[in-house]
Design a protein around this motif. Structure first.
Motif, PDB file in Angstrom:
ATOM      1  N   LEU A  47       0.834  -1.201   0.000  1.00  0.00           N
ATOM      2  CA  LEU A  47       0.000   0.000   0.000  1.00  0.00           C
ATOM      3  C   LEU A  47       0.870   1.253   0.000  1.00  0.00           C
ATOM      4  CD1 LEU A  47      -2.784   1.302   0.150  1.00  0.00           C
ATOM      5  CD2 LEU A  47      -2.692   1.073   2.640  1.00  0.00           C
ATOM      6  N   GLY A  48       1.919   1.249   0.814  1.00  0.00           N
ATOM      7  CA  GLY A  48       2.837   2.383   0.837  1.00  0.00           C
ATOM      8  C   GLY A  48       3.513   2.582  -0.509  1.00  0.00           C
ATOM      9  N   ALA A  49       3.912   1.476  -1.143  1.00  0.00           N
ATOM     10  CA  ALA A  49       4.550   1.560  -2.462  1.00  0.00           C
ATOM     11  C   ALA A  49       3.585   2.098  -3.506  1.00  0.00           C
ATOM     12  CB  ALA A  49       5.055   0.176  -2.874  1.00  0.00           C
ATOM     13  N   LEU A  50       2.326   1.671  -3.426  1.00  0.00           N
ATOM     14  CA  LEU A  50       1.318   2.110  -4.385  1.00  0.00           C
ATOM     15  C   LEU A  50       1.093   3.612  -4.288  1.00  0.00           C
ATOM     16  CD1 LEU A  50      -0.960   1.616  -6.421  1.00  0.00           C
ATOM     17  CD2 LEU A  50      -2.438   0.970  -4.523  1.00  0.00           C
ATOM     18  N   VAL A  51       0.918   4.122  -3.072  1.00  0.00           N
ATOM     19  CA  VAL A  51       0.699   5.562  -2.872  1.00  0.00           C
ATOM     20  C   VAL A  51       1.900   6.357  -3.367  1.00  0.00           C
ATOM     21  CG1 VAL A  51       0.392   7.371  -1.134  1.00  0.00           C
ATOM     22  CG2 VAL A  51      -0.888   5.223  -0.943  1.00  0.00           C
ATOM     23  N   ALA A  52       3.105   5.874  -3.045  1.00  0.00           N
ATOM     24  CA  ALA A  52       4.321   6.587  -3.444  1.00  0.00           C
ATOM     25  C   ALA A  52       4.491   6.620  -4.951  1.00  0.00           C
ATOM     26  CB  ALA A  52       5.541   5.930  -2.794  1.00  0.00           C
ATOM     27  N   ARG A  53       4.186   5.518  -5.618  1.00  0.00           N
ATOM     28  CA  ARG A  53       4.341   5.468  -7.074  1.00  0.00           C
ATOM     29  C   ARG A  53       3.438   6.490  -7.764  1.00  0.00           C
ATOM     30  NH1 ARG A  53       7.372   1.326  -9.225  1.00  0.00           N
ATOM     31  NH2 ARG A  53       7.554  -0.641  -8.082  1.00  0.00           N
ATOM     32  N   ILE A  54       2.239   6.673  -7.234  1.00  0.00           N
ATOM     33  CA  ILE A  54       1.299   7.619  -7.845  1.00  0.00           C
ATOM     34  C   ILE A  54       1.882   9.026  -7.870  1.00  0.00           C
ATOM     35  CG2 ILE A  54      -0.940   8.746  -7.530  1.00  0.00           C
ATOM     36  CD1 ILE A  54      -1.989   6.066  -6.456  1.00  0.00           C
ATOM     37  N   PHE A  55       2.526   9.415  -6.775  1.00  0.00           N
ATOM     38  CA  PHE A  55       3.077  10.761  -6.684  1.00  0.00           C
ATOM     39  C   PHE A  55       4.494  10.846  -7.244  1.00  0.00           C
ATOM     40  CE2 PHE A  55      -0.277  10.720  -3.510  1.00  0.00           C
ATOM     41  CZ  PHE A  55      -0.885  11.954  -3.723  1.00  0.00           C
ATOM     42  N   ALA A  56       5.228   9.728  -7.245  1.00  0.00           N
ATOM     43  CA  ALA A  56       6.620   9.756  -7.679  1.00  0.00           C
ATOM     44  C   ALA A  56       6.751  10.080  -9.164  1.00  0.00           C
ATOM     45  CB  ALA A  56       7.291   8.416  -7.383  1.00  0.00           C
ATOM     46  N   GLY A  57       5.856   9.536  -9.992  1.00  0.00           N
ATOM     47  CA  GLY A  57       5.942   9.790 -11.425  1.00  0.00           C
ATOM     48  C   GLY A  57       5.826  11.267 -11.744  1.00  0.00           C
ATOM     49  N   ARG A  58       4.910  11.942 -11.084  1.00  0.00           N
ATOM     50  CA  ARG A  58       4.734  13.383 -11.277  1.00  0.00           C
ATOM     51  C   ARG A  58       5.934  14.148 -10.723  1.00  0.00           C
ATOM     52  NH1 ARG A  58       0.816  17.473 -11.641  1.00  0.00           N
ATOM     53  NH2 ARG A  58       0.986  19.133 -10.093  1.00  0.00           N
ATOM     54  N   ALA A  59       6.428  13.733  -9.550  1.00  0.00           N
ATOM     55  CA  ALA A  59       7.555  14.425  -8.923  1.00  0.00           C
ATOM     56  C   ALA A  59       8.820  14.296  -9.769  1.00  0.00           C
ATOM     57  CB  ALA A  59       7.797  13.864  -7.528  1.00  0.00           C
ATOM     58  N   ILE A  60       9.017  13.143 -10.403  1.00  0.00           N
ATOM     59  CA  ILE A  60      10.187  12.932 -11.252  1.00  0.00           C
ATOM     60  C   ILE A  60      10.216  13.963 -12.372  1.00  0.00           C
ATOM     61  CG2 ILE A  60      11.138  11.382 -13.013  1.00  0.00           C
ATOM     62  CD1 ILE A  60      10.419   9.064 -11.109  1.00  0.00           C
ATOM     63  N   VAL A 110       3.430   1.304  10.869  1.00  0.00           N
ATOM     64  CA  VAL A 110       3.800   2.625  10.353  1.00  0.00           C
ATOM     65  C   VAL A 110       5.113   2.546   9.576  1.00  0.00           C
ATOM     66  CG1 VAL A 110       4.479   4.980  10.980  1.00  0.00           C
ATOM     67  CG2 VAL A 110       2.572   3.873  12.167  1.00  0.00           C
ATOM     68  N   ILE A 111       6.089   1.837  10.147  1.00  0.00           N
ATOM     69  CA  ILE A 111       7.388   1.700   9.487  1.00  0.00           C
ATOM     70  C   ILE A 111       7.253   0.945   8.169  1.00  0.00           C
ATOM     71  CG2 ILE A 111       9.673   0.621   9.664  1.00  0.00           C
ATOM     72  CD1 ILE A 111       9.527   1.188  12.697  1.00  0.00           C
ATOM     73  N   ARG A 112       6.433  -0.110   8.165  1.00  0.00           N
ATOM     74  CA  ARG A 112       6.241  -0.886   6.927  1.00  0.00           C
ATOM     75  C   ARG A 112       5.620  -0.032   5.829  1.00  0.00           C
ATOM     76  NH1 ARG A 112       8.551  -4.869   4.903  1.00  0.00           N
ATOM     77  NH2 ARG A 112       6.724  -5.893   4.054  1.00  0.00           N
ATOM     78  N   PHE A 113       4.645   0.786   6.194  1.00  0.00           N
ATOM     79  CA  PHE A 113       4.016   1.666   5.198  1.00  0.00           C
ATOM     80  C   PHE A 113       5.038   2.652   4.638  1.00  0.00           C
ATOM     81  CE2 PHE A 113       1.842   5.514   3.891  1.00  0.00           C
ATOM     82  CZ  PHE A 113       0.820   5.033   3.089  1.00  0.00           C
ATOM     83  N   LEU A 114       5.806   3.286   5.527  1.00  0.00           N
ATOM     84  CA  LEU A 114       6.810   4.254   5.093  1.00  0.00           C
ATOM     85  C   LEU A 114       7.925   3.575   4.302  1.00  0.00           C
ATOM     86  CD1 LEU A 114       7.120   6.433   8.325  1.00  0.00           C
ATOM     87  CD2 LEU A 114       5.882   6.984   6.224  1.00  0.00           C
ATOM     88  N   HIS A 115       8.291   2.379   4.721  1.00  0.00           N
ATOM     89  CA  HIS A 115       9.314   1.627   3.989  1.00  0.00           C
ATOM     90  C   HIS A 115       8.838   1.299   2.578  1.00  0.00           C
ATOM     91  CE1 HIS A 115      12.334  -1.898   3.819  1.00  0.00           C
ATOM     92  NE2 HIS A 115      13.011  -0.774   3.827  1.00  0.00           N
ATOM     93  N   GLY A 116       7.564   0.939   2.443  1.00  0.00           N
ATOM     94  CA  GLY A 116       6.989   0.696   1.128  1.00  0.00           C
ATOM     95  C   GLY A 116       7.024   1.941   0.265  1.00  0.00           C
ATOM     96  N   ALA A 117       6.786   3.105   0.878  1.00  0.00           N
ATOM     97  CA  ALA A 117       6.856   4.365   0.133  1.00  0.00           C
ATOM     98  C   ALA A 117       8.276   4.600  -0.383  1.00  0.00           C
ATOM     99  CB  ALA A 117       6.405   5.521   1.025  1.00  0.00           C
ATOM    100  N   GLY A 118       9.279   4.315   0.464  1.00  0.00           N
ATOM    101  CA  GLY A 118      10.669   4.458   0.033  1.00  0.00           C
ATOM    102  C   GLY A 118      10.990   3.548  -1.133  1.00  0.00           C
ATOM    103  N   PHE A 119      10.484   2.322  -1.070  1.00  0.00           N
ATOM    104  CA  PHE A 119      10.667   1.380  -2.175  1.00  0.00           C
ATOM    105  C   PHE A 119       9.980   1.891  -3.442  1.00  0.00           C
ATOM    106  CE2 PHE A 119       8.487  -1.972  -4.607  1.00  0.00           C
ATOM    107  CZ  PHE A 119       9.579  -2.623  -5.155  1.00  0.00           C
ATOM    108  N   GLY A 120       8.745   2.364  -3.305  1.00  0.00           N
ATOM    109  CA  GLY A 120       7.988   2.832  -4.463  1.00  0.00           C
ATOM    110  C   GLY A 120       8.673   3.986  -5.170  1.00  0.00           C
ATOM    111  N   ILE A 121       9.188   4.944  -4.403  1.00  0.00           N
ATOM    112  CA  ILE A 121       9.884   6.087  -4.995  1.00  0.00           C
ATOM    113  C   ILE A 121      11.157   5.626  -5.699  1.00  0.00           C
ATOM    114  CG2 ILE A 121      11.100   8.253  -4.488  1.00  0.00           C
ATOM    115  CD1 ILE A 121       9.205   8.531  -2.043  1.00  0.00           C
ATOM    116  N   SER A 122      11.950   4.790  -5.026  1.00  0.00           N
ATOM    117  CA  SER A 122      13.224   4.337  -5.581  1.00  0.00           C
ATOM    118  C   SER A 122      13.030   3.511  -6.844  1.00  0.00           C
ATOM    119  CB  SER A 122      13.989   3.515  -4.532  1.00  0.00           C
ATOM    120  OG  SER A 122      14.215   4.259  -3.361  1.00  0.00           O
ATOM    121  N   ALA A 123      12.094   2.560  -6.803  1.00  0.00           N
ATOM    122  CA  ALA A 123      11.873   1.675  -7.949  1.00  0.00           C
ATOM    123  C   ALA A 123      11.295   2.436  -9.139  1.00  0.00           C
ATOM    124  CB  ALA A 123      10.941   0.526  -7.555  1.00  0.00           C
TER     125      ALA A 123
END
Length: 394
Positions: A56-69, A103-116
């Motif tokens: 879930l964290g990765a999914l949320v991050a990917r949505i915003f990461a593409g635009r931020a890139i 909380v850490i797992r969600f944030l960790h997923g966000a870090g993965f989503g942005i990086s990947a």
């Protein structure tokens, strides 16, 4: 005719960085449920949530990461993603209760989503257009290697009760990735004033690349089908008394991808996407069918071969299609759109299929996924396949 060079310094750095990013993902994905049960007294459902909330964290991050890139720049977002991924990995050392772990797992997923998302976008700009399918296939092999090495090594370490070693190894890999990124040279993407105005605007289509959505919709269903293997294979092999062969399933799966990727990538470039996409659906469905009927180890591992050929080919080829059909200045958005949909399918799949298993059993569930994958081949035809030019000869 001379082909543009593919194996450059930048391609290798980005691919190795992606390998390390995915290794950390797999290390913790296969160990966190056991850790939360053994050390934090989590119930089975809570242990499952500890595993799934990462997606879930990765999914949320990917949505915003593409635009931020597109707004901030590819290399800056990669730096930010890796630093955040590293920091949240360190936080596991202080996770002494379940709520903090969630909380850490969600944030960790966000870090993965942005990086990947960043590594996938960067490599799209590095690969020569004439070798898009081949280059994407080779690049995707980094994630495939991680899918074989990560679960095997993570499970071996957790069996010894050494979760701290998993974390230390993860920190080392991410620190190495961060250092390597300093030597990465990324081609500059120039935007027109009109493109910049669109990037700065706010609308739903600024978070998703519209032209990448058709192939991404298919990705949701394929991801859901693959989640039946990721989430339930261990329980299934226990039920049918094939735990031993089951432990090698993903090794065989990864090996079949590694062997086939160079060929499927070239076929994508030389003969068109339809030449590889339709067989990928068929092979994935055959793998699920064999899996549903497996009664001894040989058939179980044979299913791994077909699943690797089918799902592995789909993943790299569909990613290449998402980038191919999208404007060049929206490569980041196209990449994040595609993987957001894939993550959505993989993330919601275990929850939905969990309702199906009590009614059909594991064999019935896998048989049902056969029909879902076959349906995807028809969906592909209407959403993309019929619009592509005829196949070219090599």
């Amino acid at each position: 005719m001379h082909q543009p060079r593919l194996w450059t310094k930048n391609f290798l750095i980005d691919a190795v960085t992606n390998l390390f990013v995915y290794l950390v993902y797999y290390f913790l994905m296969v160990t966190i449920a056991a850790y939360s049960s053994d050390h934090l007294q989590a119930s089975p459902s809570e242990a499952g949530l500890a595993s799934g909330i990462f997606i879930l964290g990765a999914l949320v991050a990917r949505i915003f990461a593409g635009r931020a890139i597109d707004q901030v720049g590819q290399k800056k977002i990669l730096y930010c993603g890796l630093v955040f991924y590293l920091i949240t990995t360190l936080l596991y050392f202080v996770a002494n209760n379940l709520m903090l772990l969630f909380v850490i797992r969600f944030l960790h997923g966000a870090g993965f989503g942005i990086s990947a998302t960043a590594t996938g976008t960067i490599v799209a700009g590095i690969i020569p257009c004439a070798r898009r399918g081949e280059g994407t296939s080779y690049y995707a092999m980094s994630a495939t290697l991680a899918s074989a090495i990560g679960p095997f090594l993570g499970m071996m370490l957790i069996r010894q009760g050494d979760f701290d070693t998993v974390l230390i190894l993860s920190v080392i890999l991410l620190a190495a990735s961060l250092i390597a990124t300093f030597f990465l040279t990324i081609p500059e993407v120039k935007f027109t004033k009109e493109q910049m105005d669109k990037i700065k605007g706010f609308s739903l289509h600024y978070f998703f690349e519209i032209k990448a959505i058709p192939i991404s919709i298919i990705g949701v269903l394929i991801g859901l089908s693959f989640s039946s293997i990721l989430s339930f294979l261990t329980s299934y092999t226990r039920e049918i008394n094939l735990v031993g062969p089951g432990s090698f399933f993903f090794v065989v799966y990864a090996a079949s991808i590694l062997i086939s990727r160079p060929l499927t990538g070239r076929w994508f470039d030389q003969r068109g996407e339809n030449f590889v996409m339709y067989p990928s659906f068929f092979l994935f469905a055959i793998g699920l069918l064999i899996l549903s009927q497996a009664h001894h180890g040989f058939l179980l591992l044979l299913a791994g071969v077909f699943v690797g050929l089918g799902y592995g080919t789909f993943l790299s080829s569909a990613q290449a299609i998402a980038i191919k059909v999208s404007p060049a200045h929206n490569m980041g958005l196209a990449t994040s759109t595609f993987f957001s949909f894939i993550d959505g399918g993989v993330g919601i799949g275990p929850f939905l299929l969990g309702f199906l298993v009590p009614a059909t059993g594991f064999r019935g569930m896998y048989l049902g996924m056969v029909f879902v994958v076959f349906a995807c081949s028809f969906l592909y035809y209407f959403l993309h396949g019929k619009k592509t030019p005829g196949m070219e000869t090599a």
